[in-house]
Motif scaffolding. Sequence first.
Motif, PDB file in Angstrom:
ATOM      1  N   LEU A 242       8.972  11.854  -0.665  1.00  0.00           N
ATOM      2  CA  LEU A 242       9.636  13.134  -0.404  1.00  0.00           C
ATOM      3  C   LEU A 242       8.630  14.279  -0.462  1.00  0.00           C
ATOM      4  N   GLY A 243       7.737  14.239  -1.454  1.00  0.00           N
ATOM      5  CA  GLY A 243       6.720  15.274  -1.559  1.00  0.00           C
ATOM      6  C   GLY A 243       5.753  15.252  -0.391  1.00  0.00           C
ATOM      7  N   ALA A 244       5.366  14.046   0.036  1.00  0.00           N
ATOM      8  CA  ALA A 244       4.443  13.932   1.170  1.00  0.00           C
ATOM      9  C   ALA A 244       5.090  14.451   2.452  1.00  0.00           C
ATOM     10  N   VAL A 245       6.347  14.095   2.679  1.00  0.00           N
ATOM     11  CA  VAL A 245       7.055  14.590   3.859  1.00  0.00           C
ATOM     12  C   VAL A 245       7.174  16.114   3.801  1.00  0.00           C
ATOM     13  N   GLY A 246       7.420  16.637   2.604  1.00  0.00           N
ATOM     14  CA  GLY A 246       7.534  18.081   2.460  1.00  0.00           C
ATOM     15  C   GLY A 246       6.247  18.822   2.754  1.00  0.00           C
ATOM     16  N   ASP A 247       5.115  18.160   2.592  1.00  0.00           N
ATOM     17  CA  ASP A 247       3.813  18.789   2.850  1.00  0.00           C
ATOM     18  C   ASP A 247       3.416  18.767   4.326  1.00  0.00           C
TER      19      ASP A 247
ATOM     20  N   TYR B 196       0.837  -1.196   0.000  1.00  0.00           N
ATOM     21  CA  TYR B 196       0.000   0.000   0.000  1.00  0.00           C
ATOM     22  C   TYR B 196       0.873   1.247   0.000  1.00  0.00           C
ATOM     23  N   LEU B 197       0.426   2.259  -0.739  1.00  0.00           N
ATOM     24  CA  LEU B 197       1.218   3.467  -0.964  1.00  0.00           C
ATOM     25  C   LEU B 197       0.364   4.707  -0.737  1.00  0.00           C
ATOM     26  N   PRO B 198      -0.050   4.976   0.502  1.00  0.00           N
ATOM     27  CA  PRO B 198      -0.910   6.144   0.735  1.00  0.00           C
ATOM     28  C   PRO B 198      -0.211   7.466   0.458  1.00  0.00           C
ATOM     29  N   TYR B 199       1.107   7.450   0.345  1.00  0.00           N
ATOM     30  CA  TYR B 199       1.891   8.633   0.010  1.00  0.00           C
ATOM     31  C   TYR B 199       2.217   8.684  -1.484  1.00  0.00           C
ATOM     32  N   GLY B 200       1.662   7.758  -2.247  1.00  0.00           N
ATOM     33  CA  GLY B 200       2.076   7.541  -3.629  1.00  0.00           C
ATOM     34  C   GLY B 200       1.800   8.676  -4.583  1.00  0.00           C
ATOM     35  N   GLU B 201       0.877   9.570  -4.228  1.00  0.00           N
ATOM     36  CA  GLU B 201       0.598  10.701  -5.114  1.00  0.00           C
ATOM     37  C   GLU B 201       1.438  11.919  -4.766  1.00  0.00           C
ATOM     38  N   GLY B 202       2.305  11.778  -3.760  1.00  0.00           N
ATOM     39  CA  GLY B 202       3.281  12.815  -3.507  1.00  0.00           C
ATOM     40  C   GLY B 202       2.807  14.000  -2.711  1.00  0.00           C
ATOM     41  N   GLY B 203       1.706  13.888  -2.016  1.00  0.00           N
ATOM     42  CA  GLY B 203       1.217  15.003  -1.212  1.00  0.00           C
ATOM     43  C   GLY B 203       0.677  14.519   0.109  1.00  0.00           C
ATOM     44  N   TRP B 204       0.342  15.465   0.975  1.00  0.00           N
ATOM     45  CA  TRP B 204      -0.243  15.133   2.268  1.00  0.00           C
ATOM     46  C   TRP B 204      -1.175  16.247   2.703  1.00  0.00           C
ATOM     47  N   ARG B 205      -2.280  15.863   3.297  1.00  0.00           N
ATOM     48  CA  ARG B 205      -3.156  16.807   3.983  1.00  0.00           C
ATOM     49  C   ARG B 205      -3.924  16.037   5.043  1.00  0.00           C
ATOM     50  N   LEU B 206      -4.305  16.734   6.095  1.00  0.00           N
ATOM     51  CA  LEU B 206      -5.059  16.102   7.178  1.00  0.00           C
ATOM     52  C   LEU B 206      -6.502  15.923   6.731  1.00  0.00           C
ATOM     53  N   SER B 207      -6.923  14.671   6.557  1.00  0.00           N
ATOM     54  CA  SER B 207      -8.275  14.394   6.076  1.00  0.00           C
ATOM     55  C   SER B 207      -8.687  12.997   6.501  1.00  0.00           C
ATOM     56  N   MET B 208      -9.987  12.733   6.421  1.00  0.00           N
ATOM     57  CA  MET B 208     -10.462  11.378   6.721  1.00  0.00           C
ATOM     58  C   MET B 208     -10.034  10.409   5.627  1.00  0.00           C
ATOM     59  N   GLY B 209     -10.078  10.825   4.373  1.00  0.00           N
ATOM     60  CA  GLY B 209      -9.611   9.995   3.274  1.00  0.00           C
ATOM     61  C   GLY B 209     -10.330   8.667   3.159  1.00  0.00           C
ATOM     62  N   LEU B 210     -11.637   8.662   3.338  1.00  0.00           N
ATOM     63  CA  LEU B 210     -12.398   7.410   3.375  1.00  0.00           C
ATOM     64  C   LEU B 210     -12.697   6.879   1.979  1.00  0.00           C
ATOM     65  N   LEU B 211     -12.650   5.565   1.851  1.00  0.00           N
ATOM     66  CA  LEU B 211     -12.957   4.866   0.611  1.00  0.00           C
ATOM     67  C   LEU B 211     -14.004   3.796   0.895  1.00  0.00           C
ATOM     68  N   SER B 212     -14.867   3.549  -0.079  1.00  0.00           N
ATOM     69  CA  SER B 212     -15.851   2.481   0.061  1.00  0.00           C
ATOM     70  C   SER B 212     -15.144   1.128   0.110  1.00  0.00           C
ATOM     71  N   LEU B 213     -15.601   0.243   0.997  1.00  0.00           N
ATOM     72  CA  LEU B 213     -14.965  -1.061   1.195  1.00  0.00           C
ATOM     73  C   LEU B 213     -15.876  -2.183   0.755  1.00  0.00           C
TER      74      LEU B 213
END
Length: 300
Positions: A267-272, A9-26
Amino acid sequence: MDKPVPPRYLPYGEGGWRLSMGLLSLDPAEWIEADADYPAQLALKEELLATRHDAVFQALPGTEAAQAEVLALLAHHLPARFPDRFRRAGNALHSLADDRRIALDDSGRAPLDIAGRLVQEDLCLMRAGPEGYELVAASLCFPASWRLADKIGRPMLAIHAPVPGYAEKLGKPVDRFFGFLKADKPVWRFNWSLPDNDRLFSPTGHGRAAHDPEITAENIGQRVFIRVERQTLRRLPASGDILFTIRTYLDRLDRLEPFPPLARALLGAVGDLTPGMTRYKSIQPFRAALEEYLTRVGGA
């Protein structure tokens, strides 16, 4: 030579970060995951439950029926979803991967305690209270820098008080979502961190800020790990409580070396990350080394 594969799993894979629920249908069929680490992780759970039971299992009075509901759901789901791994035999479940027989009617153990011995996930039971949903029972063998004793019986806002920005940005949305969650609409989300150890049972560690001179750009690939939590939420149809599951994946940071785009994304996610979140995640002690390493591996 085996072809390298990235972390699952790569939750940082798009290179950004923000505080959010980030919910997906299961998809309910994908509720629980089981893999080759099952025998080792369940052995660790059994050891922790034998030697540190009060640290990894807590349940408030009045939760017994909801606990039993969780156990019944798992006892039905596991042999149906993983017939090559689990076999029901009367009032027991046989785990074929590690040849364990788990009694489902063991009167000496709480139902959620038994349930936690079936799966690699940690199991947390949430119940509506006067100040929002409260943690009322949990089998928590693999905490990521938090202690069950500090959280049991407390509402979501208090549980997440150490998280920078949670109260302001997520407190009310999370409470609303918990109120509207439907039994037939489970969801999932991810969380990630970069600990400097590979301990699954890691009840401390948040908030470190002092520079760690022993972690350098040359050795950080072997010293730091990517810890990803796959979290699911589902309402229990009978009790109305919410079951929160946490499945933990750990990979050494240098697993990204064959995948420069992933190193650049991290790197982008850490930078955010905000300064507060960098401290909360205890990245600050090695942040300079981390950024130098990811820049080199990513070819940035």
